[in-house]
Every structure is written in structure tokens, then in C-alpha cells.
Enzyme design. Structure first.
Site, PDB file in Angstrom:
ATOM      1  CE1 TYR A 137      -3.284  -2.810   0.907  1.00  0.00           C
ATOM      2  CE2 TYR A 137      -4.553  -1.140   0.585  1.00  0.00           C
ATOM      3  CZ  TYR A 137      -4.343  -2.383   0.799  1.00  0.00           C
ATOM      4  OH  TYR A 137      -5.599  -3.144   0.480  1.00  0.00           O
ATOM      5  CE  LYS A 188       3.056 -18.162   0.200  1.00  0.00           C
ATOM      6  NZ  LYS A 188       2.701 -19.558   0.214  1.00  0.00           N
TER       7      LYS A 188
HETATM    8  C1  IPM Z   1     -10.453  -1.987   3.097  1.00  0.00           C
HETATM    9  C2  IPM Z   1     -10.816  -1.564   1.643  1.00  0.00           C
HETATM   10  C3  IPM Z   1      -9.571  -0.882   1.037  1.00  0.00           C
HETATM   11  C4  IPM Z   1      -8.301  -1.424   1.401  1.00  0.00           C
HETATM   12  C5  IPM Z   1      -9.636   0.041  -0.256  1.00  0.00           C
HETATM   13  C6  IPM Z   1     -10.910   0.919  -0.490  1.00  0.00           C
HETATM   14  C7  IPM Z   1      -8.585   0.919  -0.710  1.00  0.00           C
HETATM   15  O1  IPM Z   1     -10.873  -2.606   0.831  1.00  0.00           O
HETATM   16  O2  IPM Z   1     -10.455  -1.217   3.670  1.00  0.00           O
HETATM   17  O3  IPM Z   1     -10.521  -3.084   3.287  1.00  0.00           O
HETATM   18  O4  IPM Z   1      -7.886  -1.988   0.629  1.00  0.00           O
HETATM   19  O5  IPM Z   1      -7.763  -1.254   2.410  1.00  0.00           O
END
Ligand code: IPM
Ligand code: MG
Length: 356
Positions: A137, A188
Site C-alpha cells: 500500500y 508468507k
Molecule cells: C478496506 C478496503 C480498502 C483497502 C480499499 C477501499 C482501498 O478494501 O478497507 O479493506 O484495500 O484497504
């Protein structure tokens, strides 16, 4: 009287309707348990972006930072490029407010909701802790030769010792508050070698918690065990991406996206509460979506704000209304959205007046 200062971002799709119900319940608990909320509503989301080209202005962001908590309905809309609003609103808050714990309880309130054969409520009662500020992320990404046949896309997964250690430590502390006192590390590391940092950090921190039973599962096996033997899990800690995926699976074994809630926490600072479900644009405005997940997010928010009794009251009213079928279910179309908040609020008030 205590006053809790809360930012409310209803967001996209079904976000506004589930938020409206959740706020009804918040108002009922404030009345019954004797606190006040001061709520500031922010319009951010896709409609606001399309109308103004504004995603989350810095001035509003600084304001939100000063609140005690943030409530978010849902984010995401196919009318704008993938990830634009998600990264501008939810991900921005997670990263810039350093909300490093994503707490996702998976608890079955009524065995009729469980798609797994022969599982009882006691078999599905775990908390998944998803690291919330690192991994794929926040790793850098890029494309070379974009649009060509030999295009290359790269995305890095980032883990820091500090980032990994603090979330693992949170996991051990949480496990200590629960009767089974067990923490499972899900990773993993056998394939994603950088996750060896998780293996080593987990082992180091475990030495400080001799009273906690530790366990380990690779993410693929964890998915299997979660379906086959969910009773094996108590508290589990995992990376951001794996946590994202496995908590959708977790939501399904507790009854679906209509019930699963989460808290994005920086212990001691402003934290964010939201249902796990997305914005479900095709159901928006139809009064068919379950607001129970949003209401459960309110319960988590109340707990975080120190309103423990109010938090427990919301959770137990919801559980009883579901078990008695007064709320007819948490799947889409099960029960008109606008009635669910009314039912839960009425139950909270009725119990309070019966108690005096
Ligand atoms: C979550 C959602 C988000 C994530 C998206 C909307 C970016 O799926 O909060 O689980 O991937 O974290
Ligand atoms: Mg997700």
C-alpha cells in the site's frame, strides 16, 4: 458531561444511508449513557470531487486531525479513476494520521449466519489485526514502456522494524486481554522473503509475553484454516495486503459484509471507524443495504472513546435483535435500511428505561 468531537464522512454509494442509521444509534447511546457528541460532517467523496475537483483539502485534513474520532461510511465509485478517491480519502487518513492498527473483529452472533457447516458462535470469535501503514500500500510503484508490449510494472512491499514491531506488540497486548491468550502470526515469509522481518520481530517480541501462546500460519494455509477450523484463531496479526484479503473472508464467516466493522487506530490519538464493506454503488439510495456493519463500527468507536458501557450495549442489542430475527438479516434486501437504526435505537432506549 463528556463531549466527543467526531468527524463524519459519509462518503460514496451506500455510505450516506448506512452512516445516517449509525448516527441514529450514536444519538440514542449518548442520550442513554449521558455523554454528548459534537459532529462535523465533511462532504468528501466522489460526488464532491466531481462537483468541485476537491478530494480532501489540507485545511479540512488539519481540522479532522484535531478530532477525537472519525466515522467513515464508504469510499469508492466507478465514475472516477480506480484508487483516486480511495487514496485521497481513506488511505490518506490511514497513512497521514499514522493509524497503524486496523482492528477487524470476526465474531459470529447467530449460527444461522455462518455459511460453514456445523460451526457454532463460540467457533467464530477472533480479532484480525491488519498492519495499516506499510506493505504494498505504501511501497513505491511505477511503469516503464507504458502502453507497449514490453511494459514493466513494479510495486514494492515495504516493512520497517518499527512498523512491524508496534503492530505485533499491539497484537500481544490485545491477546493478553482475551481469555484464550493466543496470537497467530500470518505471513508468507517462505515466498515473500522480506517478511522474514515479521518472523524475527514476532519471535523477539514474544519473549516479552511468556503468558501468550504463539502460533504461525502462512496466508494461504490461514485462508484454509479459517474456513475449515475458525475455532483455531483467537487474535491474529498480519501484513496490510494479506489483512485486507483475509478480513473479507472473515466477514463472510460471521455473516457477510453487512455486519463486519473495523477500527483504524493510532492508540491514544484520533482514530477512524468504518464498516469493512465498500460503497456498493448499485445499491445506493435504494434503502436495501444493511447498516449493521456501520452500527458495529459505532460500537467500536464508543469503546475507543472510553464509553465502554455504551459500546457493549450497542453490540448486545444488535446481537439480540439479530438472534430474535427482529432485524431480518444483514444481507442486501433483508431489512429496509432506515428501519434498522430505528430498531436498534429503540432497543437501547427501552433497555435503559427498563433498568431504572
Ligand atoms: C478496506 C478496503 C480498502 C483497502 C480499499 C477501499 C482501498 O478494501 O478497507 O479493506 O484495500 O484497504
Ligand atoms: Mg478490503
Amino acid at each position: 458531561m463528556t463531549e466527543h468531537d467526531i468527524a463524519v464522512i459519509a462518503g460514496d454509494g451506500i455510505g450516506p444511508e448506512v452512516t445516517r442509521e449509525a448516527m441514529k444509534v450514536l444519538d440514542a447511546t449518548a442520550e442513554v449513557f449521558g455523554f454528548r457528541t459534537r459532529r462535523t460532517v465533511y462532504p468528501f467523496g466522489t460526488d464532491h470531487y466531481l462537483a468541485t475537483k476537491e478530494i480532501f483539502p489540507d485545511a479540512a485534513f488539519s481540522e479532522v486531525k484535531q478530532k477525537h474520532a472519525i466515522f467513515l461510511g464508504a469510499i469508492g465509485d466507478p465514475r472516477v479513476p480506480v484508487g483516486l478517491i480511495e487514496y485521497g480519502v481513506i488511505a490518506r487518513m490511514r497513512f497521514d494520521l499514522d493509524l497503524y492498527v486496523n482492528l477487524r473483529p470476526v465474531k459470529l452472533y447467530d449460527e444461522a449466519f455462518c455459511p460453514l457447516k456445523d460451526k457454532k458462535c463460540a467457533d467464530v470469535d477472533m480479532v484480525i489485526i491488519r498492519e495499516n501503514t506499510e506493505d504494498a500500500y505504501t511501497g513505491s510503484h511505477g511503469f516503464t514502456h507504458k502502453g507497449h508490449a514490453n511494459e514493466v510494472a513494479v510495486q514494492t512491499m515495504v516493512y520497517t522494524r518499527g512498523g512491524v514491531e508496534r503492530v505485533i506488540r499491539y497484537g500481544f497486548d490485545l491477546a493478553r486481554t482475551r481469555p484464550r491468550k493466543q496470537l497467530t502470526l500470518i505471513d508468507k515469509a517462505n515466498a515473500v522473503r522480506a517478511q522474514d522481518l515479521w518472523t524475527r520481530t514476532f519471535a523477539d517480541v514474544a519473549k516479552e509475553y511468556p503468558d501468550i501462546k504463539t502460533d504461525h500460519a502462512y496466508i494461504d494455509a490461514a485462508c484454509m484454516w479459517m474456513v475449515k477450523n475458525p475455532e483455531w484463531f483467537d487474535v491474529a496479526v498480519t501484513t496490510n495486503l494479506f489483512g485486507d484479503i483475509i478480513t473479507d473472508l472473515g466477514a463472510m464467516i460471521q455473516g457477510g459484509m453487512g455486519i463486519a466493522a473495523s477500527g483504524n487506530l493510532h492508540p491514544g490519538s484520533v482514530s477512524l471507524f468504518e464498516p469493512i464493506h465498500g460503497s456498493a454503488p448499485k445499491h445506493a439510495g435504494k434503502n436495501v443495504s444493511s447498516p449493521v456493519a456501520a452500527v458495529m463500527a459505532v460500537s467500536m468507536m464508543l469503546d475507543y472513546l472510553g464509553e465502554k458501557q455504551a459500546s457493549v450495549a450497542v453490540e448486545s442489542c444488535v446481537a439480540d435483535l439479530l438472534r430474535s430475527k427482529r432485524i431480518k438479516g444483514v444481507h442486501t434486501g433483508a431489512h429496509p435500511t432506515n428501519e434498522v437504526g430505528d430498531l436498534i435505537s429503540a432497543e437501547i432506549r427501552a433497555r435503559a428505561s427498563a433498568a431504572v
